[in-house]
Design an enzyme around this catalytic site. Structure first.
Site, PDB file in Angstrom:
ATOM      1  N   ASP A  13      77.913  88.365  58.884  1.00 15.24           N
ATOM      2  CA  ASP A  13      78.606  89.646  59.010  1.00 15.24           C
ATOM      3  C   ASP A  13      80.130  89.515  58.994  1.00 15.24           C
ATOM      4  O   ASP A  13      80.847  90.300  59.627  1.00 15.24           O
ATOM      5  CB  ASP A  13      78.162  90.394  60.284  1.00 15.24           C
ATOM      6  CG  ASP A  13      76.660  90.581  60.327  1.00 15.24           C
ATOM      7  OD1 ASP A  13      76.071  90.743  59.240  1.00 15.24           O
ATOM      8  OD2 ASP A  13      76.079  90.554  61.421  1.00 15.24           O
ATOM      9  N   LYS A  16      81.370  89.606  53.874  1.00 16.36           N
ATOM     10  CA  LYS A  16      81.148  88.999  52.545  1.00 16.36           C
ATOM     11  C   LYS A  16      80.993  90.072  51.470  1.00 16.36           C
ATOM     12  O   LYS A  16      81.567  89.959  50.393  1.00 16.36           O
ATOM     13  CB  LYS A  16      79.875  88.123  52.584  1.00 16.36           C
ATOM     14  CG  LYS A  16      79.986  86.956  53.560  1.00 16.36           C
ATOM     15  CD  LYS A  16      78.683  86.191  53.688  1.00 16.36           C
ATOM     16  CE  LYS A  16      77.591  86.948  54.409  1.00 16.36           C
ATOM     17  NZ  LYS A  16      77.814  87.181  55.849  1.00 16.36           N
ATOM     18  N   GLY A  40      72.663  91.982  55.424  1.00 16.90           N
ATOM     19  CA  GLY A  40      73.111  93.358  55.228  1.00 16.90           C
ATOM     20  C   GLY A  40      74.579  93.296  54.846  1.00 16.90           C
ATOM     21  O   GLY A  40      75.410  92.967  55.688  1.00 16.90           O
ATOM     22  N   HIS A  41      74.878  93.520  53.582  1.00 14.91           N
ATOM     23  CA  HIS A  41      76.254  93.412  53.099  1.00 14.91           C
ATOM     24  C   HIS A  41      76.790  94.811  52.814  1.00 14.91           C
ATOM     25  O   HIS A  41      76.259  95.519  51.962  1.00 14.91           O
ATOM     26  CB  HIS A  41      76.306  92.532  51.848  1.00 14.91           C
ATOM     27  CG  HIS A  41      75.910  91.109  52.112  1.00 14.91           C
ATOM     28  ND1 HIS A  41      75.890  90.133  51.154  1.00 14.91           N
ATOM     29  CD2 HIS A  41      75.526  90.499  53.263  1.00 14.91           C
ATOM     30  CE1 HIS A  41      75.505  88.982  51.698  1.00 14.91           C
ATOM     31  NE2 HIS A  41      75.274  89.178  52.978  1.00 14.91           N
ATOM     32  N   GLN A 223      74.250  85.394  55.383  1.00 10.42           N
ATOM     33  CA  GLN A 223      74.394  84.800  56.726  1.00 10.42           C
ATOM     34  C   GLN A 223      75.723  84.040  56.825  1.00 10.42           C
ATOM     35  O   GLN A 223      76.657  84.395  56.136  1.00 10.42           O
ATOM     36  CB  GLN A 223      73.204  83.875  57.050  1.00 10.42           C
ATOM     37  CG  GLN A 223      71.884  84.610  57.277  1.00 10.42           C
ATOM     38  CD  GLN A 223      71.161  85.002  56.008  1.00 10.42           C
ATOM     39  OE1 GLN A 223      70.909  84.173  55.162  1.00 10.42           O
ATOM     40  NE2 GLN A 223      70.829  86.266  55.869  1.00 10.42           N
TER      41      GLN A 223
HETATM   42  P1  GDP Z   1      78.556  90.884  55.572  1.00 12.11           P
HETATM   43  O1  GDP Z   1      77.143  90.741  56.009  1.00 12.11           O
HETATM   44  O2  GDP Z   1      79.317  89.602  55.706  1.00 12.11           O
HETATM   45  O3  GDP Z   1      78.711  91.478  54.211  1.00 12.11           O
HETATM   46  O4  GDP Z   1      79.243  91.890  56.606  1.00 12.11           O
HETATM   47  P2  GDP Z   1      78.610  93.266  57.171  1.00 12.11           P
HETATM   48  O5  GDP Z   1      78.652  94.269  56.103  1.00 12.11           O
HETATM   49  O6  GDP Z   1      77.313  93.005  57.836  1.00 12.11           O
HETATM   50  O7  GDP Z   1      79.620  93.591  58.349  1.00 12.11           O
HETATM   51  C1  GDP Z   1      80.976  93.757  58.124  1.00 12.11           C
HETATM   52  C2  GDP Z   1      81.385  95.153  58.611  1.00 12.11           C
HETATM   53  O8  GDP Z   1      82.775  95.223  58.734  1.00 12.11           O
HETATM   54  C3  GDP Z   1      80.995  96.258  57.661  1.00 12.11           C
HETATM   55  O9  GDP Z   1      80.757  97.421  58.404  1.00 12.11           O
HETATM   56  C4  GDP Z   1      82.240  96.420  56.801  1.00 12.11           C
HETATM   57  O10 GDP Z   1      82.362  97.737  56.251  1.00 12.11           O
HETATM   58  C5  GDP Z   1      83.315  96.177  57.810  1.00 12.11           C
HETATM   59  N1  GDP Z   1      84.550  95.545  57.306  1.00 12.11           N
HETATM   60  C6  GDP Z   1      84.705  94.614  56.329  1.00 12.11           C
HETATM   61  N2  GDP Z   1      85.986  94.217  56.263  1.00 12.11           N
HETATM   62  C7  GDP Z   1      86.656  94.917  57.213  1.00 12.11           C
HETATM   63  C8  GDP Z   1      88.014  94.913  57.644  1.00 12.11           C
HETATM   64  O11 GDP Z   1      88.867  94.182  57.167  1.00 12.11           O
HETATM   65  N3  GDP Z   1      88.318  95.754  58.693  1.00 12.11           N
HETATM   66  C9  GDP Z   1      87.402  96.568  59.268  1.00 12.11           C
HETATM   67  N4  GDP Z   1      87.798  97.345  60.272  1.00 12.11           N
HETATM   68  N5  GDP Z   1      86.119  96.579  58.874  1.00 12.11           N
HETATM   69  C10 GDP Z   1      85.748  95.755  57.879  1.00 12.11           C
HETATM   70  P1  IMO Z   2      74.487  88.699  56.653  1.00 13.95           P
HETATM   71  O1  IMO Z   2      74.240  88.183  55.270  1.00 13.95           O
HETATM   72  C1  IMO Z   2      74.055  88.118  60.958  1.00 13.95           C
HETATM   73  C2  IMO Z   2      70.405  86.128  62.350  1.00 13.95           C
HETATM   74  C3  IMO Z   2      69.406  86.957  63.116  1.00 13.95           C
HETATM   75  C4  IMO Z   2      68.795  85.904  64.010  1.00 13.95           C
HETATM   76  C5  IMO Z   2      68.770  84.676  63.114  1.00 13.95           C
HETATM   77  C6  IMO Z   2      67.438  84.448  62.425  1.00 13.95           C
HETATM   78  O2  IMO Z   2      74.508  90.174  56.753  1.00 13.95           O
HETATM   79  O3  IMO Z   2      75.699  88.047  57.232  1.00 13.95           O
HETATM   80  P2  IMO Z   2      66.104  85.650  60.466  1.00 13.95           P
HETATM   81  O4  IMO Z   2      65.773  87.083  60.257  1.00 13.95           O
HETATM   82  O5  IMO Z   2      66.915  85.028  59.381  1.00 13.95           O
HETATM   83  O6  IMO Z   2      64.899  84.835  60.814  1.00 13.95           O
HETATM   84  O7  IMO Z   2      67.008  85.643  61.804  1.00 13.95           O
HETATM   85  O8  IMO Z   2      69.774  84.886  62.124  1.00 13.95           O
HETATM   86  N1  IMO Z   2      70.780  86.680  61.019  1.00 13.95           N
HETATM   87  C7  IMO Z   2      71.952  87.253  60.745  1.00 13.95           C
HETATM   88  N2  IMO Z   2      72.996  87.543  61.553  1.00 13.95           N
HETATM   89  N3  IMO Z   2      74.126  88.400  59.642  1.00 13.95           N
HETATM   90  C8  IMO Z   2      73.110  88.105  58.821  1.00 13.95           C
HETATM   91  O9  IMO Z   2      73.183  88.235  57.477  1.00 13.95           O
HETATM   92  C9  IMO Z   2      71.926  87.542  59.378  1.00 13.95           C
HETATM   93  N4  IMO Z   2      70.735  87.157  58.866  1.00 13.95           N
HETATM   94  C10 IMO Z   2      70.047  86.621  59.881  1.00 13.95           C
HETATM   95  O10 IMO Z   2      70.046  87.978  63.842  1.00 13.95           O
HETATM   96  O11 IMO Z   2      69.649  85.630  65.085  1.00 13.95           O
HETATM   97 MG    MG Z   3      75.799  91.624  57.383  1.00 17.09          MG
END
Ligand code: GDP
Ligand code: IMO
Ligand code: MG
Length: 422
Positions: A13, A16, A40-41, A223
């Protein structure tokens, strides 16, 4: 041509999706190399938000090819749902989405097993996303899995039934959990049917030929390195190699093909699910970061645990990944702080060390913090590094020195354009 890589340096998270979506216009192909619907991207542009789980984050960029690599595990139900949301957004994906035949399939019984195994663990549970990730990779390495290419096979149903039967036997090992297998199976079969029309490729040939003919390719990780099956905080990890090495095995490209490795790090730290987290702030500070950063899981909606940026942790994952540049995200979340803390070292048994211990789960780690002066102003609208507040630049400079890698991208908000490029 070389293949560039974007991956997470913390516990996932890191942002990416946003960075891949932004950089995608510089490439011809974006390829996901591991993970599955546990990811979840989030992408935000034109005031709209999209969350991708299996589809690469280049899908919203016109004419760009998106490849789901062999290292990914695919749940047909999630993929069909995602395709629908992409279609609803007016995106024509059919000629731009390719799926490696060697990617493994998540069966309904994989999710069932994930749920049963997690429930049986009780307090020891990993905090899995319950998407069936662990059981699917277990079948892959156990040589029992079904692959995407198998859906074209005349004996697909036979293979499916054999694996399902194995799973049902395994399920007897666990206390019962509620799971409507009949209903899930019917949905799954219907989705498999509709995925037959997608373009399947031998991803390894496709990518190597593309690179040979001068195409620019970006590999997208899911991840983060601290969730890597080998190097993460085992057993509180996911079941794939999330590090750069996973690009080679998850796409079929040789190590000498790897070009730039862009490591993404948040300006603080989060983790969702159980497991060690040395700089966690399980207090008002953590609450503040969660609120400011909107730190709730993009896949499960769970509140994310929050804490400070951790230099020993980042140095470890920079080493593992061969990171050549860093994208620092969510720096805006720190805007109101008078001082910005970050951990520079760990204290283990009274001794200071910069090394991540063998088993973070069983080791008492007290992080040693330093602070940088805060900038206490909004970063809205700033896209030029020189226009950033002096304190923010100072903080970035401190991190670059501590990490030994250039921070080339600074993200100042969730929207596509909220970036400072250096
Ligand atoms: P990912 O899994 O690495 O793609 O990240 P996620 O989407 O799960 O979580 C990142 C969250 O932060 C999302 O809600 C994005 O919209 C938000 N986000 C990304 N970059 C920024 C930033 O620079 N500032 C803020 N405030 N939010 C951001
Ligand atoms: P993105 O790509 C954050 C965590 C789960 C759990 C552990 C194992 O959005 O960054 P799994 O379902 O893979 O067996 O869970 O890994 N986890 C993540 N945490 N971002 C993710 O993906 C994750 N994918 C799995 O919360 O602790
Ligand atoms: Mg994510």
């Amino acid at each position: 041509m070389k293949i560039d890589v974007i991956l997470g340096l913390q516990w996932g998270d890191e942002g990416k999706g946003k960075i891949v979506d932004f950089l995608a216009t510089r490439y011809d192909i974006v390829a996901r190399f591991q993970g599955g619907p546990n990811a979840g991207h989030t992408l935000k542009f034109d005031g709209k938000k999209y969350v991708l789980h299996t589809i690469p984050s280049g899908i919203f960029r016109e004419s760009l090819i998106n490849l789901i690599g062999n290292g990914v595990v695919i749940d047909p139900i999630t993929l069909v749902k995602e395709l629908k949301s992409v279609e609803d957004a007016g995106v024509e994906y059919r000629h731009r989405l390719l799926i490696s035949r060697k990617a493994h399939l998540i069966l309904p019984t994989h999710r069932y097993l994930d749920l049963a195994s997690e429930s049986a663990k009780g307090k020891e549970k990993i905090g899995s996303t319950l998407k069936g990730i662990g059981p699917t990779y277990m079948d892959k390495t156990g040589r029992n899995g079904l692959r995407f290419g198998d859906i074209q096979s005349p004996n697909f149903l036979q293979k499916y039934e054999a694996l399902k039967a194995k799973h049902l036997t395994l399920l007897n090992l666990y206390p019962e959990v509620a799971f409507d297998l009949e209903q899930e199976e019917a949905r799954w079969m219907a989705c498999v049917e509709s995925l037959r029309e997608l373009q399947q490729v031998d991803g390894e040939y496709y990518l190597n030929q593309a690179l040979d003919s001068g195409k620019r390719v970006l590999a997208e990780g899911a991840q983060g390195a601290m969730l890597d099956i080998d190097f993460g905080t085992y057993p509180y990890v996911t079941s794939s190699n999330t590090v750069t090495a996973g690009v080679c095995s998850g796409l079929g490209v040789a190590p000498q093909r790897i070009g730039e490795v862009i490591g993404i790090a948040k300006a603080y730290c989060t983790r969702v699910g159980a497991g060690p987290f040395p700089t966690e702030q399980d207090n008002e500070t953590g609450e503040f970061l969660r609120k400011e950063g909107g730190e709730f899981g993009a896949t499960t909606g769970r509140p994310r645990r929050c804490g400070w940026l951790d230099v020993p942790q980042l140095r470890y994952t920079i080493m593992l990944n061969g990171v050549t540049q860093i994208a620092l995200t969510k720096i805006d979340v720190l805007n109101s702080l008078a001082e910005v803390p970050y951990a520079v070292n760990y204290r283990v048994d009274g001794v200071e060390t910069g090394q991540v211990p063998y088993d973070l789960c069983d080791t008492d780690v007290a992080p040693a913090y330093e602070t940088a002066p805060g900038w206490q102003q909004s970063l809205d609208g700033i896209t030029d590094y020189e226009k950033m507040p002096a304190e923010a630049r100072h903080y970035i400079g401190l991190l670059e020195t501590a990490l030994g890698v250039r921070i080339s991208i600074i993200s100042t908000g969730p929207e596509r354009q909220e970036l400072v490029l250096r």
